[in-house]
Design a protein around this motif. Sequence first.
Motif, PDB file in Angstrom:
ATOM      1  N   MET A   1      30.973  24.332  32.612  1.00  0.00           N
ATOM      2  CA  MET A   1      30.836  23.143  33.456  1.00  0.00           C
ATOM      3  C   MET A   1      29.730  22.242  32.901  1.00  0.00           C
ATOM      4  O   MET A   1      28.609  22.694  32.662  1.00  0.00           O
ATOM      5  CB  MET A   1      30.518  23.551  34.904  1.00  0.00           C
ATOM      6  CG  MET A   1      30.368  22.392  35.852  1.00  0.00           C
ATOM      7  SD  MET A   1      30.489  22.868  37.595  1.00  0.00           S
ATOM      8  CE  MET A   1      29.158  24.058  37.733  1.00  0.00           C
ATOM      9  N   GLU A   2      30.057  20.996  32.715  1.00  0.00           N
ATOM     10  CA  GLU A   2      29.092  20.026  32.216  1.00  0.00           C
ATOM     11  C   GLU A   2      28.203  19.537  33.350  1.00  0.00           C
ATOM     12  O   GLU A   2      28.657  19.386  34.477  1.00  0.00           O
ATOM     13  CB  GLU A   2      29.823  18.846  31.582  1.00  0.00           C
ATOM     14  CG  GLU A   2      28.916  17.803  30.981  1.00  0.00           C
ATOM     15  CD  GLU A   2      29.673  16.588  30.477  1.00  0.00           C
ATOM     16  OE1 GLU A   2      29.004  15.583  30.135  1.00  0.00           O
ATOM     17  OE2 GLU A   2      30.912  16.623  30.458  1.00  0.00           O
ATOM     18  N   ARG A   3      26.942  19.268  33.038  1.00  0.00           N
ATOM     19  CA  ARG A   3      25.999  18.781  34.046  1.00  0.00           C
ATOM     20  C   ARG A   3      25.601  17.340  33.746  1.00  0.00           C
ATOM     21  O   ARG A   3      25.322  16.988  32.609  1.00  0.00           O
ATOM     22  CB  ARG A   3      24.743  19.667  34.053  1.00  0.00           C
ATOM     23  CG  ARG A   3      23.714  19.264  35.091  1.00  0.00           C
ATOM     24  CD  ARG A   3      22.383  19.934  34.816  1.00  0.00           C
ATOM     25  NE  ARG A   3      22.491  21.387  34.768  1.00  0.00           N
ATOM     26  CZ  ARG A   3      21.503  22.181  34.350  1.00  0.00           C
ATOM     27  NH1 ARG A   3      20.368  21.647  33.908  1.00  0.00           N
ATOM     28  NH2 ARG A   3      21.649  23.490  34.339  1.00  0.00           N
ATOM     29  N   ARG A   4      25.594  16.509  34.799  1.00  0.00           N
ATOM     30  CA  ARG A   4      25.100  15.140  34.688  1.00  0.00           C
ATOM     31  C   ARG A   4      23.962  14.955  35.698  1.00  0.00           C
ATOM     32  O   ARG A   4      24.072  15.396  36.842  1.00  0.00           O
ATOM     33  CB  ARG A   4      26.203  14.125  35.012  1.00  0.00           C
ATOM     34  CG  ARG A   4      27.472  14.285  34.173  1.00  0.00           C
ATOM     35  CD  ARG A   4      27.359  13.642  32.822  1.00  0.00           C
ATOM     36  NE  ARG A   4      28.629  13.764  32.098  1.00  0.00           N
ATOM     37  CZ  ARG A   4      29.570  12.820  32.083  1.00  0.00           C
ATOM     38  NH1 ARG A   4      29.381  11.680  32.743  1.00  0.00           N
ATOM     39  NH2 ARG A   4      30.685  13.000  31.402  1.00  0.00           N
ATOM     40  N   TYR A   5      22.900  14.290  35.289  1.00  0.00           N
ATOM     41  CA  TYR A   5      21.751  14.100  36.166  1.00  0.00           C
ATOM     42  C   TYR A   5      21.875  12.810  36.961  1.00  0.00           C
ATOM     43  O   TYR A   5      22.623  11.899  36.610  1.00  0.00           O
ATOM     44  CB  TYR A   5      20.461  14.123  35.358  1.00  0.00           C
ATOM     45  CG  TYR A   5      20.134  15.498  34.839  1.00  0.00           C
ATOM     46  CD1 TYR A   5      19.549  16.445  35.676  1.00  0.00           C
ATOM     47  CD2 TYR A   5      20.442  15.865  33.531  1.00  0.00           C
ATOM     48  CE1 TYR A   5      19.268  17.718  35.216  1.00  0.00           C
ATOM     49  CE2 TYR A   5      20.164  17.136  33.059  1.00  0.00           C
ATOM     50  CZ  TYR A   5      19.582  18.057  33.909  1.00  0.00           C
ATOM     51  OH  TYR A   5      19.319  19.328  33.459  1.00  0.00           O
ATOM     52  N   ALA A   6      21.129  12.730  38.056  1.00  0.00           N
ATOM     53  CA  ALA A   6      21.109  11.526  38.877  1.00  0.00           C
ATOM     54  C   ALA A   6      20.391  10.399  38.123  1.00  0.00           C
ATOM     55  O   ALA A   6      19.662  10.636  37.161  1.00  0.00           O
ATOM     56  CB  ALA A   6      20.429  11.810  40.213  1.00  0.00           C
ATOM     57  N   SER A   7      20.583   9.177  38.588  1.00  0.00           N
ATOM     58  CA  SER A   7      20.078   8.023  37.861  1.00  0.00           C
ATOM     59  C   SER A   7      19.377   7.041  38.791  1.00  0.00           C
ATOM     60  O   SER A   7      19.580   7.048  40.004  1.00  0.00           O
ATOM     61  CB  SER A   7      21.244   7.310  37.169  1.00  0.00           C
ATOM     62  OG  SER A   7      22.227   6.977  38.130  1.00  0.00           O
ATOM     63  N   HIS A   8      18.538   6.181  38.200  1.00  0.00           N
ATOM     64  CA  HIS A   8      17.826   5.143  38.941  1.00  0.00           C
ATOM     65  C   HIS A   8      18.313   3.784  38.457  1.00  0.00           C
ATOM     66  O   HIS A   8      18.493   3.577  37.250  1.00  0.00           O
ATOM     67  CB  HIS A   8      16.316   5.272  38.705  1.00  0.00           C
ATOM     68  CG  HIS A   8      15.492   4.443  39.637  1.00  0.00           C
ATOM     69  ND1 HIS A   8      15.362   3.076  39.497  1.00  0.00           N
ATOM     70  CD2 HIS A   8      14.755   4.789  40.725  1.00  0.00           C
ATOM     71  CE1 HIS A   8      14.576   2.611  40.447  1.00  0.00           C
ATOM     72  NE2 HIS A   8      14.195   3.623  41.215  1.00  0.00           N
ATOM     73  N   PRO A   9      18.526   2.818  39.373  1.00  0.00           N
ATOM     74  CA  PRO A   9      19.057   1.517  38.938  1.00  0.00           C
ATOM     75  C   PRO A   9      18.180   0.807  37.919  1.00  0.00           C
ATOM     76  O   PRO A   9      18.689   0.101  37.047  1.00  0.00           O
ATOM     77  CB  PRO A   9      19.171   0.729  40.242  1.00  0.00           C
ATOM     78  CG  PRO A   9      18.335   1.458  41.241  1.00  0.00           C
ATOM     79  CD  PRO A   9      18.382   2.889  40.836  1.00  0.00           C
ATOM     80  N   ASN A  10      16.863   0.959  38.011  1.00  0.00           N
ATOM     81  CA  ASN A  10      15.992   0.293  37.044  1.00  0.00           C
ATOM     82  C   ASN A  10      16.162   0.853  35.640  1.00  0.00           C
ATOM     83  O   ASN A  10      15.959   0.149  34.648  1.00  0.00           O
ATOM     84  CB  ASN A  10      14.529   0.421  37.478  1.00  0.00           C
ATOM     85  CG  ASN A  10      14.198  -0.455  38.664  1.00  0.00           C
ATOM     86  OD1 ASN A  10      14.936  -1.387  38.983  1.00  0.00           O
ATOM     87  ND2 ASN A  10      13.105  -0.161  39.342  1.00  0.00           N
ATOM     88  N   GLU A  11      16.521   2.115  35.563  1.00  0.00           N
ATOM     89  CA  GLU A  11      16.775   2.731  34.263  1.00  0.00           C
ATOM     90  C   GLU A  11      18.149   2.338  33.733  1.00  0.00           C
ATOM     91  O   GLU A  11      18.309   1.972  32.562  1.00  0.00           O
ATOM     92  CB  GLU A  11      16.681   4.251  34.377  1.00  0.00           C
ATOM     93  CG  GLU A  11      16.958   4.987  33.073  1.00  0.00           C
ATOM     94  CD  GLU A  11      17.042   6.488  33.259  1.00  0.00           C
ATOM     95  OE1 GLU A  11      16.994   7.185  32.228  1.00  0.00           O
ATOM     96  OE2 GLU A  11      17.180   6.955  34.393  1.00  0.00           O
TER      97      GLU A  11
END
Length: 277
Positions: A1-11
């Motif tokens: 299973m691949e993992r993706r991290y959460a993100s911030h709009p400024n990034e």
Amino acid sequence: MERRYASHPNEVKQFDTARLRQEFLIPQLFTPDKLELVLTHEDRLIVGGAAPVNGEVKLETDLKELGVAYFLERRELGAINVGGPGSIVVDGTEYELGTKDCLYVGKGSREVIFKSKDAAKPAKFYLNSAPAHKEFPTAKTTLAEAESAALGSIENSNERTIHRLIHENGLQSSQLVMGMTQLKTGNMWNTMPAHVHPRRMEAYMYFDLPEDAVVVHLMGAPDETRHIVMRNEQAVISPSWSIHSGVGTSNYTFIWGMAGDNKAYGDMDAVAMKDLK
């Protein structure tokens, strides 16, 4: 299973095309006789696909990633068949699913097996799984049984039908919400004017697209929009702060799935057209 991290709009507003696709696009959902899964830290939703062709496919993965003894120990699952006739066996009970039929599988189900009736026309099960705090019974529904609504107009190129499948007035769940939107011939736009979901995230899966067609999926903060070019049977992750809309080179169908604080389909914050940039 691949993992993706959460993100911030400024990034995210600094991402180039390759980085946007790396973080949000899920390009491969259906691999013959395999289970494809992507876990996003956006509300811990799992997006995936099961494509049984020559044999069965089981719902299983590296359980260390989930911290449980079996996949649905503390999760629920929504499965929508976008291929040929098939079935899902849940703890020994078999549910037949035709094209565009939906099955909700409740928390605590130990064994889930995906099967096709005909290898020449295999089933393709699109999957969303969210953490669950309460058990609800496994149940099936169809588009004919769904709560449906006709929206849009030919003048705005967005005449479509929304089918709500797993939601507060349909198949019951702990927090997962799923449904399907079908655009009529000659219509290309979906969900415009746009909106955001500050209280939950969403994932889209586009299908019923011709081989040479694309969908330009719009995402990002309303005043910092970006786009991802998508093709048939691909999915995209939409954070709670992001708009999620698209326009195709032809009409298409898409499945939407949400997870977060509530199950109210209409819980969204509209974005005025004049505020999009």
